[in-house]
Write a protein that holds these residues in place. Structure first.
Motif, mmCIF file in Angstrom:
data_model
loop_
_atom_site.group_PDB
_atom_site.id
_atom_site.type_symbol
_atom_site.label_atom_id
_atom_site.label_comp_id
_atom_site.label_asym_id
_atom_site.label_seq_id
_atom_site.Cartn_x
_atom_site.Cartn_y
_atom_site.Cartn_z
ATOM 1 N N TRP A 51 0.824 -1.204 0.000
ATOM 2 C CA TRP A 51 0.000 0.000 0.000
ATOM 3 C C TRP A 51 0.858 1.255 0.000
ATOM 4 O O TRP A 51 0.513 2.249 -0.638
ATOM 5 C CB TRP A 51 -0.977 0.008 1.189
ATOM 6 N N LYS A 52 1.995 1.202 0.676
ATOM 7 C CA LYS A 52 2.915 2.349 0.645
ATOM 8 C C LYS A 52 3.349 2.613 -0.789
ATOM 9 O O LYS A 52 3.349 3.757 -1.243
ATOM 10 C CB LYS A 52 4.122 2.099 1.537
ATOM 11 N N ASP A 53 3.656 1.567 -1.526
ATOM 12 C CA ASP A 53 4.049 1.705 -2.927
ATOM 13 C C ASP A 53 2.903 2.271 -3.767
ATOM 14 O O ASP A 53 3.113 3.158 -4.604
ATOM 15 C CB ASP A 53 4.493 0.363 -3.503
ATOM 16 N N VAL A 54 1.687 1.755 -3.559
ATOM 17 C CA VAL A 54 0.530 2.211 -4.335
ATOM 18 C C VAL A 54 0.262 3.695 -4.074
ATOM 19 O O VAL A 54 0.083 4.490 -5.012
ATOM 20 C CB VAL A 54 -0.734 1.371 -4.000
ATOM 21 N N LEU A 55 0.243 4.084 -2.811
ATOM 22 C CA LEU A 55 -0.061 5.476 -2.481
ATOM 23 C C LEU A 55 1.067 6.414 -2.886
ATOM 24 O O LEU A 55 0.808 7.524 -3.375
ATOM 25 C CB LEU A 55 -0.375 5.606 -0.987
ATOM 26 N N THR A 56 2.304 5.988 -2.723
ATOM 27 C CA THR A 56 3.433 6.822 -3.135
ATOM 28 C C THR A 56 3.428 7.003 -4.647
ATOM 29 O O THR A 56 3.680 8.104 -5.150
ATOM 30 C CB THR A 56 4.768 6.210 -2.673
ATOM 31 N N ALA A 57 3.121 5.941 -5.382
ATOM 32 C CA ALA A 57 3.042 6.041 -6.838
ATOM 33 C C ALA A 57 1.953 7.026 -7.257
ATOM 34 O O ALA A 57 2.141 7.815 -8.183
ATOM 35 C CB ALA A 57 2.776 4.667 -7.450
ATOM 36 N N ALA A 58 0.827 7.015 -6.555
ATOM 37 C CA ALA A 58 -0.256 7.952 -6.868
ATOM 38 C C ALA A 58 0.169 9.390 -6.560
ATOM 39 O O ALA A 58 -0.108 10.307 -7.337
ATOM 40 C CB ALA A 58 -1.507 7.600 -6.076
ATOM 41 N N LEU A 59 0.846 9.577 -5.453
ATOM 42 C CA LEU A 59 1.278 10.917 -5.047
ATOM 43 C C LEU A 59 2.326 11.477 -6.002
ATOM 44 O O LEU A 59 2.268 12.640 -6.391
ATOM 45 C CB LEU A 59 1.841 10.873 -3.625
ATOM 46 N N LYS A 60 3.281 10.665 -6.375
ATOM 47 C CA LYS A 60 4.421 11.117 -7.174
ATOM 48 C C LYS A 60 4.242 10.913 -8.670
ATOM 49 O O LYS A 60 5.126 11.263 -9.440
ATOM 50 C CB LYS A 60 5.701 10.417 -6.704
ATOM 51 N N ARG A 61 3.123 10.346 -9.085
ATOM 52 C CA ARG A 61 2.871 10.094 -10.501
ATOM 53 C C ARG A 61 4.048 9.347 -11.136
ATOM 54 O O ARG A 61 4.623 9.757 -12.121
ATOM 55 C CB ARG A 61 2.610 11.388 -11.266
ATOM 56 N N GLN A 62 4.381 8.227 -10.517
ATOM 57 C CA GLN A 62 5.528 7.444 -10.961
ATOM 58 C C GLN A 62 5.269 6.762 -12.293
ATOM 59 O O GLN A 62 4.129 6.521 -12.665
ATOM 60 C CB GLN A 62 5.890 6.396 -9.898
ATOM 61 N N LYS A 63 6.341 6.422 -12.949
ATOM 62 C CA LYS A 63 6.263 5.701 -14.208
ATOM 63 C C LYS A 63 6.069 4.215 -13.937
ATOM 64 O O LYS A 63 6.598 3.678 -12.974
ATOM 65 C CB LYS A 63 7.561 5.854 -14.994
ATOM 66 N N VAL A 64 5.332 3.574 -14.821
ATOM 67 C CA VAL A 64 5.144 2.135 -14.780
ATOM 68 C C VAL A 64 5.606 1.595 -16.124
ATOM 69 O O VAL A 64 5.210 2.117 -17.172
ATOM 70 C CB VAL A 64 3.664 1.770 -14.529
ATOM 71 N N VAL A 65 6.453 0.571 -16.082
ATOM 72 C CA VAL A 65 6.970 -0.025 -17.313
ATOM 73 C C VAL A 65 6.735 -1.530 -17.285
ATOM 74 O O VAL A 65 6.613 -2.116 -16.209
ATOM 75 C CB VAL A 65 8.486 0.273 -17.499
ATOM 76 N N PRO A 66 6.652 -2.161 -18.454
ATOM 77 C CA PRO A 66 6.496 -3.615 -18.482
ATOM 78 C C PRO A 66 7.703 -4.304 -17.849
ATOM 79 O O PRO A 66 8.846 -3.872 -18.037
ATOM 80 C CB PRO A 66 6.417 -3.938 -19.977
ATOM 81 N N GLY A 67 7.457 -5.363 -17.104
ATOM 82 C CA GLY A 67 8.519 -6.148 -16.501
ATOM 83 C C GLY A 67 9.163 -7.077 -17.511
ATOM 84 O O GLY A 67 8.582 -7.370 -18.568
ATOM 85 N N ILE A 68 10.327 -7.548 -17.212
ATOM 86 C CA ILE A 68 11.063 -8.438 -18.112
ATOM 87 C C ILE A 68 10.306 -9.746 -18.332
ATOM 88 O O ILE A 68 10.209 -10.241 -19.447
ATOM 89 C CB ILE A 68 12.475 -8.709 -17.558
ATOM 90 N N GLY A 88 7.016 -10.279 -17.686
ATOM 91 C CA GLY A 88 5.588 -10.005 -17.613
ATOM 92 C C GLY A 88 5.274 -9.103 -16.430
ATOM 93 O O GLY A 88 6.150 -8.739 -15.651
ATOM 94 N N GLY A 89 4.031 -8.747 -16.297
ATOM 95 C CA GLY A 89 3.633 -7.842 -15.233
ATOM 96 C C GLY A 89 4.180 -6.445 -15.468
ATOM 97 O O GLY A 89 4.613 -6.103 -16.572
ATOM 98 N N PHE A 90 4.160 -5.646 -14.432
ATOM 99 C CA PHE A 90 4.617 -4.265 -14.532
ATOM 100 C C PHE A 90 5.507 -3.923 -13.355
ATOM 101 O O PHE A 90 5.393 -4.509 -12.279
ATOM 102 C CB PHE A 90 3.416 -3.308 -14.578
ATOM 103 N N VAL A 91 6.356 -2.938 -13.556
ATOM 104 C CA VAL A 91 7.265 -2.462 -12.518
ATOM 105 C C VAL A 91 7.044 -0.970 -12.355
ATOM 106 O O VAL A 91 7.041 -0.224 -13.342
ATOM 107 C CB VAL A 91 8.742 -2.720 -12.910
ATOM 108 N N VAL A 92 6.839 -0.534 -11.111
ATOM 109 C CA VAL A 92 6.748 0.887 -10.823
ATOM 110 C C VAL A 92 8.161 1.371 -10.551
ATOM 111 O O VAL A 92 8.861 0.829 -9.703
ATOM 112 C CB VAL A 92 5.838 1.156 -9.596
#
Length: 92
Positions: A33-50, A52-56
């Motif tokens: 949840w810390k990662d989710v909320l921090t990503a929302a606050l900072k408008r972090q980039k999300v890229v495809p993982g090597i 599959g899935g995604f990496v913030v």
């Protein structure tokens, strides 16, 4: 640097959210949840993982200043309230 009190409030809020919110069929840990909320606050980039899935692409809360931490705490309250979270009281 953020204060000890801010740190206590942040982790208490994250625990309350983790214990009470089911997010799109998933129970997330307080660290997630810390990662989710921090990503929302900072408008972090999300890229495809090597594989599959995604990496913030991260932003650590460790280096947040007092004002940034206040924003994250306010976001946690706003999001939690929207999800019906009952927050535990933090004693000084």
């Amino acid at each position: 640097m953020r204060s000890t009190q801010q740190n206590r409030i942040m982790w208490a809020n994250l625990s309350d959210i983790a214990n009470q919110v089911n997010w799109h069929g998933h129970k997330l840990t307080k660290d997630e949840w810390k990662d989710v909320l921090t990503a929302a606050l900072k408008r972090q980039k999300v890229v495809p993982g090597i594989d599959g899935g995604f990496v913030v692409l991260g932003y650590s809360t460790r280096n947040m200043e007092v004002g940034e931490m206040n924003e994250l705490i306010e976001l946690s309250y706003a999001f939690g309230t929207q999800q019906g979270v009952k927050f535990s009281a933090i004693e000084d």
